[in-house]
Design an enzyme around this catalytic site. Structure first.
Site, PDB file in Angstrom:
ATOM      1  N   LYS A  77       0.855  -1.204   0.000  1.00 53.41           N
ATOM      2  CA  LYS A  77       0.000   0.000   0.000  1.00 53.41           C
ATOM      3  C   LYS A  77       0.885   1.247   0.000  1.00 53.41           C
ATOM      4  CE  LYS A  77      -3.985   1.817   2.639  1.00 53.41           C
ATOM      5  NZ  LYS A  77      -4.826   1.609   3.836  1.00 53.41           N
ATOM      6  N   SER A 152      -9.687   1.466   2.801  1.00 54.48           N
ATOM      7  CA  SER A 152      -8.872   2.263   1.915  1.00 54.48           C
ATOM      8  C   SER A 152      -7.805   1.471   1.172  1.00 54.48           C
ATOM      9  CB  SER A 152      -8.208   3.383   2.706  1.00 54.48           C
ATOM     10  OG  SER A 152      -7.288   2.860   3.648  1.00 54.48           O
ATOM     11  N   SER A 176      -9.624  -0.829   7.008  1.00 55.48           N
ATOM     12  CA  SER A 176      -9.077  -0.681   5.652  1.00 55.48           C
ATOM     13  C   SER A 176      -8.387  -1.892   5.068  1.00 55.48           C
ATOM     14  CB  SER A 176      -8.131   0.510   5.590  1.00 55.48           C
ATOM     15  OG  SER A 176      -8.883   1.673   5.435  1.00 55.48           O
TER      16      SER A 176
END
Ligand code: GLN
Length: 482
Positions: A77, A152, A176
């Site tokens: 990420k 996310s 997330s």
């Protein structure tokens, strides 16, 4: 060559000489170039991946010491720092930022010969549930590109689901890792607070967030956790509790274990009917596996979303104040500005959701209002923790649907922040109390994935992964067809 193999299968295939790291990385890069146009799971791709794979193969050939990952492609990420290449947080504010150091999880993976194939897309600064707030455009759900992949860590989950890597690391502040895992039909774990180092994770709400693994199989998540967990001198919140092998005995089953159904997360008006019926079929599966199931109540859950948004905006307001175009951010000519107008101009590089949270985050801890918001939220947090600890005296695991709704279409919630925030109702409890929780893919409804969430008490990851593995064994889900 089959890209749809688990991490453990990849390792044994490379060890046995069935495939080389180079072949697998080349095929993965080909997969990425064929599908990224429509999925946009990545913000950047590691240009040196193929050379790194060749170096791994060379080590294997010459019988040099080789790391546990054998050149496995893993996406990271883009709020986790890597010193080669950019770390953007999917924000205009950091669009050219290059970290001077590697996050601890990144150095651990590199030292074990993982190949970090690319930086995965996310909501700007990890604020959102759909990746719709990425400054570089959203990621799409590989199961149906009209739908969001969750957030996310949407790019992480989409890249794993679309076979653009074997596994990924995301971050989970309020769901997330688990939310996109559920929406993309992959496994996602939020570890106990402090089990995995946050050093190099760009802070959003640092008192509750953790880096967590995402993969297609529960055993792969266990394998990743083995390699990223542990005390880190660079993160004083890490816990010295890593004598565990999360993979060993993963198939122990859950015969006789006590499982509580969290009533407040598994019923009610906000719960999609299809998610609800899927959840009850999962309850049946747990029962068939020999667990004892009982409904239970955590009545503080009703207040958790409000509490979460007060606490996280207050922390974000402080954490993001460093992006002032002086220390970090866009180069901006100082000429013609006094302090306030300079800062307000600089902050216009934030997108709408980050801006909203910065404004709320300035307000909730402010003099005259802190008692009504911040301090009250802290009280709810400690009451919730008490309730959860009490519950674990009786239960081994607590379960719920991971997300109360199905993946939704782009644009459906973007103008309705409250509806968007309510998507977090089942995930924020684990963050507010520090306990671990995992999302396991369970069914596909009309082409849209649904995941089941299992919580365990702090540092019970080993047992949690055993329960998740047992549940996984009751399903036979198809992979995505692209
Ligand atoms: N949806 C939540 C939020 O926007 C969770 C985000 C996260 O876990 N990083 O804050």
């Amino acid at each position: 060559m089959n890209l749809a193999i688990s991490a453990l299968e990849y390792i044994s295939d490379v060890k046995n000489g069935n495939i080389t790291a180079e072949e697998f990385i080349a095929k993965t890069l080909d997969q990425i170039s064929r599908h990224e146009g429509k999925l946009h799971a990545f913000i950047s791709i590691n240009e040196k991946a193929l050379d790194q794979a060749k170096a791994v193969d060379k080590k294997i050939k010459s019988k040099e010491k080789i790391g546990a990952f054998y050149g496995m492609p893993i996406s990271i990420k883009d709020n986790i720092s890597i010193k080669d290449g950019k770390t953007t947080c999917a924000s205009k504010m950091l669009s050219d930022y290059v970290s001077p150091y590697d996050a601890t999880v990144v150095s651990k993976l590199k030292s074990q010969d993982a190949i970090l194939i690319g930086k995965a897309n996310l909501d700007e600064f990890a604020m959102g549930v759909a990746t719709e707030f990425s400054a570089f455009g959203p990621s799409k759900n590989p199961w149906n590109t009209d739908y969001v992949p969750g957030g996310s860590s949407g790019g992480s989950a989409a890249s794993v689901s679309a076979l653009e890597c074997v596994a990924s690391l995301g971050s989970d502040t309020g769901g997330s890792v688990r939310n996109p895992a559920s929406f993309c039909s992959v496994v996602g774990l939020k570890p106990t607070y402090g089990l995995v180092s946050r050093y190099g994770l760009i802070s959003y709400a640092n008192s509750i967030e953790q880096i967590g693994p995402i993969a297609r199989k529960v055993e792969d998540v266990a394998f990743l956790l083995n390699h990223i967990a542990g005390k880190d001198p660079n993160d004083s919140t890490t816990i010295d509790n890593h004598a565990q092998d999360y993979l060993a005995e993963i198939d122990s089953g859950i015969q006789g274990k006590k499982i509580g159904i969290i009533k407040e997360m598994s019923k009610g008006a906000g719960l999609d009917k299809n998610v609800e019926s899927t959840f009850w079929r999962a309850v049946d599966s747990f029962e068939k596996l020999g667990a004892k199931i009982e409904e239970m109540s955590l009545d503080m859950v009703e207040y958790t979303v409000a509490t979460y948004y007060v606490l996280t905006t207050a922390e974000a307001g402080s954490n993001l104040s460093r992006y002032d175009n002086i220390r970090y951010g866009y180069p901006m000519d100082l000429e013609g500005y006094e302090f306030k107008s300079y800062i307000s101009k600089a902050r216009r590089n934030f997108g709408p959701e980050v801006t909203r949270r910065m404004i709320i985050g300035g307000f909730v801890p402010s003099a005259g209002f802190a008692g009504k918001y911040l301090l009250k939220a802290l009280k709810v947090k400690s009451k919730l923790k008490k309730q959860v600890l009490e519950a674990f005296k009786k239960f081994d695991f607590l379960i719920s649907p991971t997300v109360p709704i199905l993946p939704f279409k782009f644009g459906e919630k973007i103008d309705d922040p409250l509806a968007m925030y309510m998507a977090d109702i089942n995930t924020v409890t684990a963050n507010l109390t520090g306990i671990p929780a995992i999302s396991v893919p369970f069914e596909i409804h009309n082409g849209l994935p649904i995941g089941i969430q299992i919580h365990a008490n702090s540092l019970q990851e080993k047992q949690l992964l055993q329960a998740a593995y047992a549940l996984q064994g009751t399903t036979s889900l198809p992979g995505v067809s692209l």
